[in-house]
Design a protein around this motif. Structure first.
Motif, short mmCIF file in Angstrom:
data_model
loop_
_atom_site.label_atom_id
_atom_site.label_comp_id
_atom_site.label_asym_id
_atom_site.label_seq_id
_atom_site.Cartn_x
_atom_site.Cartn_y
_atom_site.Cartn_z
N LEU A 23 67.16 75.68 -93.76
CA LEU A 23 66.07 76.02 -94.67
C LEU A 23 64.78 76.36 -93.92
CD1 LEU A 23 66.61 73.24 -97.36
CD2 LEU A 23 67.47 75.59 -97.37
N ALA A 24 64.56 75.73 -92.78
CA ALA A 24 63.35 75.98 -91.99
C ALA A 24 63.57 75.53 -90.56
CB ALA A 24 62.17 75.23 -92.59
N GLN A 25 62.83 76.14 -89.64
CA GLN A 25 62.79 75.75 -88.24
C GLN A 25 61.35 75.83 -87.81
OE1 GLN A 25 65.77 77.53 -85.54
NE2 GLN A 25 66.30 78.82 -87.26
N TYR A 26 60.91 74.85 -87.00
CA TYR A 26 59.51 74.86 -86.60
C TYR A 26 59.27 73.95 -85.40
CZ TYR A 26 59.67 70.63 -89.44
OH TYR A 26 60.02 69.42 -89.97
N ILE A 27 58.17 74.22 -84.70
CA ILE A 27 57.72 73.34 -83.62
C ILE A 27 56.93 72.23 -84.29
CG2 ILE A 27 56.26 73.13 -81.57
CD1 ILE A 27 56.81 76.12 -81.05
N ARG A 28 57.42 71.01 -84.16
CA ARG A 28 56.74 69.87 -84.79
C ARG A 28 55.62 69.35 -83.89
NH1 ARG A 28 59.97 64.71 -87.03
NH2 ARG A 28 59.64 63.90 -84.95
N ASP A 29 55.84 69.40 -82.58
CA ASP A 29 54.83 68.93 -81.64
C ASP A 29 55.11 69.59 -80.30
OD1 ASP A 29 52.65 67.48 -80.68
OD2 ASP A 29 53.87 65.73 -80.18
N MET A 30 54.03 69.94 -79.56
CA MET A 30 54.23 70.57 -78.28
C MET A 30 53.04 70.31 -77.37
SD MET A 30 54.82 74.54 -77.27
CE MET A 30 53.11 74.96 -77.36
N LEU A 55 67.54 63.30 -79.50
CA LEU A 55 67.77 63.85 -80.82
C LEU A 55 67.39 62.83 -81.87
CD1 LEU A 55 71.31 65.35 -80.17
CD2 LEU A 55 69.14 66.58 -80.20
N ASP A 56 66.94 63.32 -83.00
CA ASP A 56 66.59 62.46 -84.12
C ASP A 56 66.99 63.19 -85.40
OD1 ASP A 56 65.55 60.28 -85.47
OD2 ASP A 56 63.51 61.09 -85.51
N ALA A 57 67.46 62.42 -86.37
CA ALA A 57 67.83 63.01 -87.67
C ALA A 57 67.48 62.01 -88.75
CB ALA A 57 69.31 63.34 -87.71
N LYS A 58 66.99 62.52 -89.86
CA LYS A 58 66.70 61.63 -90.98
C LYS A 58 66.90 62.37 -92.30
CE LYS A 58 61.73 62.50 -90.95
NZ LYS A 58 60.42 61.96 -90.68
N LYS A 59 67.23 61.58 -93.30
CA LYS A 59 67.42 62.08 -94.66
C LYS A 59 66.05 62.36 -95.24
CE LYS A 59 69.93 62.27 -98.65
NZ LYS A 59 69.33 63.46 -99.21
N GLN A 65 69.20 67.16 -98.21
CA GLN A 65 68.35 67.73 -97.17
C GLN A 65 68.12 66.73 -96.05
OE1 GLN A 65 64.74 69.67 -98.24
NE2 GLN A 65 65.75 71.12 -99.61
N PHE A 66 68.15 67.26 -94.82
CA PHE A 66 67.99 66.44 -93.63
C PHE A 66 67.07 67.17 -92.66
CE2 PHE A 66 72.02 65.54 -95.55
CZ PHE A 66 72.13 64.16 -95.48
N GLU A 67 66.29 66.38 -91.90
CA GLU A 67 65.48 66.94 -90.82
C GLU A 67 66.11 66.50 -89.51
OE1 GLU A 67 60.84 67.27 -89.73
OE2 GLU A 67 61.61 65.22 -89.78
N VAL A 68 66.34 67.46 -88.63
CA VAL A 68 66.91 67.19 -87.31
C VAL A 68 65.91 67.69 -86.27
CG1 VAL A 68 68.82 67.70 -85.74
CG2 VAL A 68 69.26 67.40 -88.19
N VAL A 69 65.64 66.83 -85.28
CA VAL A 69 64.64 67.17 -84.26
C VAL A 69 65.27 67.07 -82.87
CG1 VAL A 69 62.38 66.57 -83.29
CG2 VAL A 69 62.82 66.20 -85.72
N ILE A 70 65.06 68.13 -82.08
CA ILE A 70 65.43 68.11 -80.65
C ILE A 70 64.13 67.87 -79.89
CG2 ILE A 70 66.41 69.36 -78.71
CD1 ILE A 70 67.84 71.18 -80.71
N TYR A 92 61.30 70.27 -81.50
CA TYR A 92 61.67 71.42 -82.33
C TYR A 92 62.55 70.91 -83.46
CZ TYR A 92 62.87 76.19 -83.53
OH TYR A 92 63.02 77.38 -84.19
N ALA A 93 62.14 71.20 -84.69
CA ALA A 93 62.82 70.62 -85.85
C ALA A 93 63.43 71.69 -86.74
CB ALA A 93 61.83 69.79 -86.66
N GLY A 94 64.43 71.26 -87.47
CA GLY A 94 65.05 72.11 -88.48
C GLY A 94 65.28 71.30 -89.74
#
Length: 167
Positions: A23-30, A55-59, A65-70, A92-94
């Motif tokens: 649904l979306a991809q974005y830089i969460r922090d850099m 890696l991190d993932a949460k509901k 819907q889930f957010e996954v962060v590398i 980087y999250a999706g």
């Protein structure tokens, strides 16, 4: 033999098809620090690049819907002097919409398949950031997210075994 094939066909049609949509991809922090230019170092430098991946993932509150962060921490040091050239930290999250994945398979699915989808975009961003930061573009090697997941599960199991009271 025909009965087995019919039973197998019935099982595959009975299992609902996995649905996954990004649904979306974005830089969460850099954060990028060009330490080489701050120190005023000049001349040819042979870099030694270290990459740490988490890696991190949460509901999310929305159903399915889930957010996954590398999370990448990249440190580049000079091979001969051990001086730090640059530091890059990026999250980087999706956001994924996922349906029909059994509960017992959701954790590995989120930490293997979802990062696999995000990685090519993260690789391009890291290349652009390092190039724009004054260094040759860093082309990250492909990350084996399945091996990363297995290693983390083994590490957790060993930590739990070490922490368990001994009788």
């Amino acid at each position: 033999m025909a009965e087995k094939e019919t039973a197998a066909a019935a099982e595959t049609t009975a299992a609902p098809q996995v649905k996954m949509q990004v649904l979306a991809q974005y830089i969460r922090d850099m954060s990028f620090e060009n330490i080489l230019s701050q120190k005023g170092v000049s001349g040819e430098v042979q870099p030694d690049v270290q990459v740490q991946v988490n890696l991190d993932a949460k509901k999310r509150t929305v159903d399915h819907q889930f957010e996954v962060v590398i999370k990448l921490n990249v440190t580049s040091k000079a091979k001969d002097k051990d001086d730090t050239l640059f530091l890059l930290e990026i999250e980087y999250a999706g956001i994924f919409h996922i349906e029909n994945v059994p509960d017992e398979q959701m954790h590995p699915f989120l930490l293997i398949e979802c990062p696999r989808m995000l990685f090519p975009f993260l690789r391009r961003i890291v290349s652009d950031i390092t190039r724009d930061g004054g260094f040759p573009p860093l082309n990250l090697e492909t990350i084996d997210f399945m091996q990363l997941y297995r290693s983390e599960m083994t590490r957790r199991a060993e930590a739990e075994a070490a922490a368990a009271p001994k009788s």
